[in-house]
Design a protein around this motif. Structure first.
Motif, short mmCIF file in Angstrom:
data_model
loop_
_atom_site.label_atom_id
_atom_site.label_comp_id
_atom_site.label_asym_id
_atom_site.label_seq_id
_atom_site.Cartn_x
_atom_site.Cartn_y
_atom_site.Cartn_z
N UNK A 160 0.80 -1.21 0.00
CA UNK A 160 0.00 0.00 0.00
C UNK A 160 0.83 1.27 0.00
N UNK A 161 2.15 1.12 -0.08
CA UNK A 161 3.03 2.27 0.01
C UNK A 161 3.15 2.99 -1.33
N UNK A 162 3.30 4.30 -1.24
CA UNK A 162 3.57 5.13 -2.40
C UNK A 162 4.95 4.80 -2.95
N UNK A 163 5.05 4.67 -4.28
CA UNK A 163 6.31 4.32 -4.93
C UNK A 163 6.95 5.51 -5.63
N UNK A 164 6.16 6.22 -6.41
CA UNK A 164 6.77 7.24 -7.27
C UNK A 164 5.72 8.21 -7.78
#
Length: 389
Positions: A160-164
């Motif tokens: 669920x983490x933001x990547x880019x």
């Protein structure tokens, strides 16, 4: 070689192959009269509709462009339910509400207006944000607010983490640029960063390529990306509507052993292709585009499944077709048609061998003829017909 390919493949979709054994069963999984939102309301619900849909495990991701004001969620999701269809299920924000208001947050840290998303083999979801709000609600039309540049945003679905988040540079866009569609392609043998993202500039009439590993962009232009002025009117069940969009649907597939980029503008009835090696080369000035087949009417989505089968949908015929010369012969094969529920097919997604599709009655938004007391928006699944019915 490409001349021979063209002679073999330039067929007319009106001559589709049809057989009862090819037809798939349509299952309506989720539907809405107007879109509903978790813990939020819209002051003009008849102006909100989804254009993008992607299925991943127990979630269905949805893109709702802010072509009008007061749309609380532009990138959301709903739980996927298998046992019974749902009606007016509230859409939840992804990843949460703090990401849904880039205009209010400032610094362009959230979403402005997203059209479509794609999930890659590394379980990341990529979405294209046009950066524009209220394009159809403005006076005059197509005079939107532009609080942010167009951007590509990626998230890791496992965590669920933001990547880019990367802004598309000014050098590859113009005053009309509106990105509405994307497709992705990995470099053979590469890692998760060895990939390209292809952005359809639907109103700016071009194709922008993003090399993820090198963090570089370039733009291609070609007459085949432009609309045909004689094809700006479409018809569905006798209701006509005007949409003069350029390049929209795109996908990547293998043809005669080579990866090719397949695409069409909305306001055309020709499906085109070009070898991918030319698209992926920023030094190429003149793309060797070739016609692949003639369509019987306009269409929006294109998508390729894990068997290298390309799926498409024709607006007027309200159908779904698939095309794979090595499996089904040279002509597209009709797999489903429904003049009620397939108005207008906007996106495809795949879950194994299941084909998912979203329809949004786009003509109802354009003509202000959305149903007041009936279903307008649907997410459906196509499966092999069950025996014993």
């Amino acid at each position: 070689m490409w001349r021979n390919v063209r002679l073999i493949l330039f067929v007319t979709i009106a001559m589709v192959s049809c057989s009862e054994q090819n037809l798939l069963e349509v299952e309506e999984m989720h539907s809405w009269r107007y879109l509903e939102y978790l813990h939020a309301k819209s002051s003009n619900p008849e102006k909100a509709f989804f254009t993008g849909m992607q299925v991943w495990r127990d979630k269905i991701f949805i893109n709702i462009p802010r072509l009008y004001d007061n749309i609380p969620i532009t990138f959301g999701w709903i739980p996927r339910f298998e046992n019974a269809p749902t009606f007016d299920q509230p859409i939840r924000p992804f990843p949460d509400y703090s990401w849904q208001d880039a205009e209010g947050r400032g610094q362009c840290r959230g979403f402005v207006s997203t059209f479509r998303s794609r999930i890659d083999r590394c379980n990341r979801i990529w979405t294209i944000d046009s950066g524009k709000i209220n394009a159809l609600g403005s006076t005059p039309p197509l005079n939107p607010r532009v609080p942010c540049p167009p951007r590509i945003l990626g998230f890791d679905l496992e965590t669920g983490h933001f990547v880019k988040s990367v802004a598309v540079p000014n050098e590859v866009i113009n005053n009309m640029t509106t990105f509405t569609y994307l497709s992705v392609e990995f470099v053979p043998g590469g890692d998760c960063d060895d990939m390209y993202i292809y952005l359809s500039d639907t109103l700016g009439w071009g194709l922008v390529v993003y090399d993820v590993k090198r963090n570089s962009f370039w733009r291609h232009e070609h007459n085949a990306f432009n609309p045909d002025p004689s094809k700006v009117w479409s018809s569905i069940n006798g209701e006509r509507f005007n949409m003069g969009d350029g390049l929209i649907g795109s996908t990547v597939a293998t043809l005669n052993g080579e990866r090719v980029f397949i695409f069409h503008p909305y306001a055309r009835t020709t499906l085109f292709y070009v070898p991918l090696r030319f698209i992926n080369d920023p030094t190429v000035k003149h793309l060797p585009v070739r016609p692949l087949m003639e369509q019987s009417s306009q269409g929006i989505p294109l998508a390729t499944d894990r068997h290298n089968t390309v799926y498409m949908s024709m607006i007027t015929e309200t159908n779904v077709l698939r095309w794979n010369p090595s499996r089904f012969g040279p002509q597209p094969v009709l797999v489903a048609e429904d003049n009620k529920r397939f108005q207008v097919v906007a996106d495809f997604s795949f879950d194994g061998d299941e084909v998912w599709l979203a329809s949004n009655r786009l003509q109802g938004v354009i003509n202000d003829s959305y149903f007041k007391n009936a279903t307008n928006l649907r997410i459906m699944r196509l499966r092999k017909k069950r025996t014993g019915h």
